[in-house]
Design an enzyme around this catalytic site. Structure first.
Site, PDB file in Angstrom:
ATOM      1  N   GLY A   1      37.085 -42.449  18.445  1.00  0.00           N
ATOM      2  CA  GLY A   1      38.365 -42.137  17.826  1.00  0.00           C
ATOM      3  C   GLY A   1      39.266 -41.357  18.768  1.00  0.00           C
TER       4      GLY A   1
ATOM      5  N   GLY B   1      43.026 -38.960  18.642  1.00  0.00           N
ATOM      6  CA  GLY B   1      44.035 -38.308  17.825  1.00  0.00           C
ATOM      7  C   GLY B   1      45.072 -37.640  18.702  1.00  0.00           C
ATOM      8  N   GLY B   2      45.946 -36.890  18.039  1.00  0.00           N
ATOM      9  CA  GLY B   2      47.014 -36.245  18.783  1.00  0.00           C
ATOM     10  C   GLY B   2      46.509 -35.212  19.763  1.00  0.00           C
ATOM     11  N   MET B   3      45.331 -34.626  19.489  1.00  0.00           N
ATOM     12  CA  MET B   3      44.842 -33.543  20.348  1.00  0.00           C
ATOM     13  C   MET B   3      43.788 -33.993  21.335  1.00  0.00           C
ATOM     14  SD  MET B   3      44.638 -30.211  17.897  1.00  0.00           S
ATOM     15  CE  MET B   3      44.162 -29.229  19.318  1.00  0.00           C
ATOM     16  N   GLY B   4      43.179 -35.146  21.123  1.00  0.00           N
ATOM     17  CA  GLY B   4      42.142 -35.548  22.073  1.00  0.00           C
ATOM     18  C   GLY B   4      41.352 -36.737  21.598  1.00  0.00           C
ATOM     19  N   GLU B   5      40.150 -36.893  22.155  1.00  0.00           N
ATOM     20  CA  GLU B   5      39.264 -38.004  21.867  1.00  0.00           C
ATOM     21  C   GLU B   5      38.019 -37.499  21.135  1.00  0.00           C
ATOM     22  OE1 GLU B   5      40.076 -41.066  25.561  1.00  0.00           O
ATOM     23  OE2 GLU B   5      38.477 -39.557  25.742  1.00  0.00           O
ATOM     24  N   VAL B   6      37.441 -38.389  20.330  1.00  0.00           N
ATOM     25  CA  VAL B   6      36.165 -38.098  19.677  1.00  0.00           C
ATOM     26  C   VAL B   6      35.144 -39.107  20.199  1.00  0.00           C
ATOM     27  CG1 VAL B   6      34.936 -37.848  17.494  1.00  0.00           C
ATOM     28  CG2 VAL B   6      37.360 -37.230  17.634  1.00  0.00           C
TER      29      VAL B   6
ATOM     30  N   ASP C   1      47.088 -30.519   7.745  1.00  0.00           N
ATOM     31  CA  ASP C   1      47.262 -31.880   8.269  1.00  0.00           C
ATOM     32  C   ASP C   1      46.401 -32.872   7.483  1.00  0.00           C
ATOM     33  OD1 ASP C   1      48.368 -33.845   9.882  1.00  0.00           O
ATOM     34  OD2 ASP C   1      46.848 -33.644  11.436  1.00  0.00           O
TER      35      ASP C   1
END
Length: 612
Positions: A18, A20-25, A141
């Site tokens: 995944g 997102g706006g802040m990074g990767e999972v 959020d």
């Protein structure tokens, strides 16, 4: 990062799952404990980001880790570890076996989820929020991508990436909302987030309302492509009730979602525990629905405050993009013209404040308008013959052509759309009829005014459509408002006023308020007999409603008498074999049977008699 990357000599990254706006999972393996985990890595700052902004991003990430690691609830993702490795901040979480609500909607092609699933998700998320809010944590959020439903049915909230401690609303929070680092996702942001005012747990409840609206209907409450339009929708526009998008939703769920979407925080449920209670009570008790949502506020001529209605959105919103949004369902509708209202002569006020007459149509347009008048009369004839489906389509096409030539809000266009809705209602398509009636009512209110007979006629039909959809409490509120306007504009004995009083009586009976329904119907029948005559069809309709309420109230003797009188009048006026006459005779016979049964049960048994 390569797949072979190992963080802190312990967490081996296997594959990205995944972004997102802040990074990767990443899916990863904890080499120490031999278990699979999820590792979230903060992406490197963008090249153009200055050092101070990069520092703020890192501070946000650390804040997430500290907050999330302290949360222990089955409805919140477990955080195992966090730290920094080779300049990369990371967060280690439990690996969830399930799908987030955004994926569930995508896989369903944005068809709404089953009602039972919506309720289950609502209750589980409310329970998790109740816990986190009592810990002083506001998520800020909530969105479908941050709510995961596991394969065993458990629902978990993820990514407290922009959470803040509720007891720390001061400088620390403001440092994390630097211009250019906007927090939240436009489709799910609360009005207070958009306005830059204080945010508390009720902001999460608003965002949850947006999520529930989307999974219940397939579309967000404000499904627009322009992020500014979305933000303005949250701030200024009353959402379309979910039941208009999906008529099979339970009344209480429609009510709960609309309460969560209230513009003012103090109009929402006070906390998540109260939300849980309302859902639970709604499942077992028929709720009393509130009045229809108020009309959206008119666009003010000047700003009313720094972040009030009509004021510019905060500067940080200018760089926002809509992000992920639902693509199906309700079509995107541009905002209506909020400029100078139209006069009752269908002329616009120009820049000098005068009202010029509209230009005469050219010869071709005049011929087309004449033809449209003929097509309209043909559609009326189809309805008169009971060909309702054909009439609905004919009125719809005439309305579309009139809108093209005259404008969407022209009285003739609105007449065609009103007639189309009436035909839709007669074919059983009540939800479609309600949607059109609402649009026509809004337009007639702008063009003709609140007390114009045509405005009131459409609002009255709107109330009737609500009743057909089982929304009797909403219908009652609107019937009551229209009746007051009818009496004010035309007087208590006008036939239109009497029809509204009749409809109100019918709806009171549907609500189970039988004594009030009887009084309203009886008084209306008396006045109709005086104004219209005792044999008028409207008078007989109200007398039939009186008999119906008497029968429902088990007042068999009075119902028998009333049905007998009604049957005799119908027989003289319509003939003995007319369906209405036969129906009244059948009701009369049923009342006679029940009355006889009542009398039998009241007689004493032989063994209970004693000689005098």
């Amino acid at each position: 990062m390569a797949e072979s990357k190992v963080i802190q000599g312990r967490y081996r990254l296997l594959e990205p799952i995944g972004r997102g706006g802040m990074g990767e999972v990443w899916r990863a393996r904890d080499e120490s404990l031999g278990r699979q985990v999820a590792v979230k890595c903060l992406k490197p700052p963008a090249p153009h980001l200055d050092p101070e902004a990069a520092r703020v991003l890192r501070e946000r990430f650390r804040r997430e880790a500290r907050v999330a690691a302290g949360l222990q609830h089955r409805g919140v993702t477990v955080v195992h570890d966090f730290g920094e490795s080779d300049g990369v901040l990371f967060l280690v979480m439990e690996l969830l076996d399930g799908r987030d609500l955004g994926r569930l909607l995508d896989e369903a092609e944005h068809r709404p989820l089953p009602v039972a699933d919506v309720l289950d998700i609502a209750e589980q998320v409310a329970a998790a929020l109740d816990y986190t809010h009592r810990q002083g944590v506001v998520h800020r959020d909530l969105k479908p991508a941050n709510i995961v439903r596991l394969t065993d049915g458990t629902v978990k909230i993820c990514d407290f990436g922009i959470a803040r401690l509720g007891e720390d609303p001061g400088a620390g929070a403001s440092r994390l909302t630097t211009t250019g680092l906007a927090l939240g996702t436009p489709h799910y942001m609360s009005p207070e987030q958009i306005g830059g005012t204080d945010v508390d747990q009720r902001s999460d409840l608003y965002s949850l309302g947006c999520v529930l609206y989307e999974i219940a209907t397939g579309v967000p409450p404000f499904d627009l492509g322009d992020p500014w339009a979305i933000l303005l929708g949250h701030r200024d526009t009353v959402p379309v009730p979910p039941r208009e998008q999906r008529p099979d939703l339970p009344d209480y769920l429609d009510r709960v979602i609309l309460e969560l979407l209230a513009k003012q925080p103090d109009q929402r449920p006070p906390d998540a525990r109260e939300l849980e209670r309302r859902i639970s009570v709604g499942r077992t008790t028929p709720p009393y629905l509130p009045a229809l949502a108020p009309e959206p506020p008119d666009a003010p001529s000047a700003p009313t405050g720094e972040n009030g209605p009509g004021s510019p959105l905060p500067s940080w919103t200018r760089g926002m993009t809509p992000g992920h949004r639902a693509a199906g369902g309700r079509p995107v509708v541009p905002p209506s013209d909020t400029g100078v209202p139209l006069s009752d002569r269908w002329t616009r006020v120009d820049a000098h404040g005068t009202r010029p007459e509209p230009p005469a149509p050219g010869p071709a347009a005049a011929r087309e308008l004449t033809a449209l008048t003929g097509r309209h009369e043909s559609a009326v004839g189809l309805a008169r013959d009971g060909r309702w489906s054909e009439a609905a389509e004919a009125h719809r096409t005439v309305g579309a052509d009139r809108a093209r030539l005259l404008g969407a809000d022209h009285p003739d266009t609105l007449t065609s759309r009103h007639e189309a809705a009436a035909a839709l209602a007669r074919t059983g398509r009540a939800a479609e009829a309600l949607r059109v009636y609402r649009q026509v009512a809004d337009a007639r209110l702008r063009v003709l005014g609140p007390d114009h007979p045509e405005t009131l006629a459409t609002r009255q039909e709107t109330a009737a459509a609500l009743g057909r959809l089982g929304r009797h409490h909403d219908a009652h509120q609107l019937h009551t408002a229209v009746l007051a306007a009818r009496e004010r504009a035309a007087g208590p004995d006008h036939p239109d006023t009497l029809r509204c009083r009749h409809d109100l009586a019918v709806n009171l009976a549907r609500l189970g308020r039988l004594e009030e329904a009887y009084r309203a119907a009886y008084e209306t029948a008396v006045v109709r007999a005086r104004v219209l005559g005792p044999l008028h069809a409207d008078t007989l309709a109200t007398r039939a409603e009186v008999a119906h309420v008497l029968r429902r109230s088990a007042r068999w003797a009075e119902a028998l008498e009333t049905y007998g009188e009604l049957a005799a009048i119908r027989e003289r006026a319509l003939g003995p074999d007319h369906p209405d006459t036969r129906a009244a005779r059948a009701d009369e016979a049923r009342c006679r049977e029940r009355l006889a049964e009542q009398e039998r049960t009241a007689e004493p048994h032989p063994e209970e008699t004693h000689p005098s």
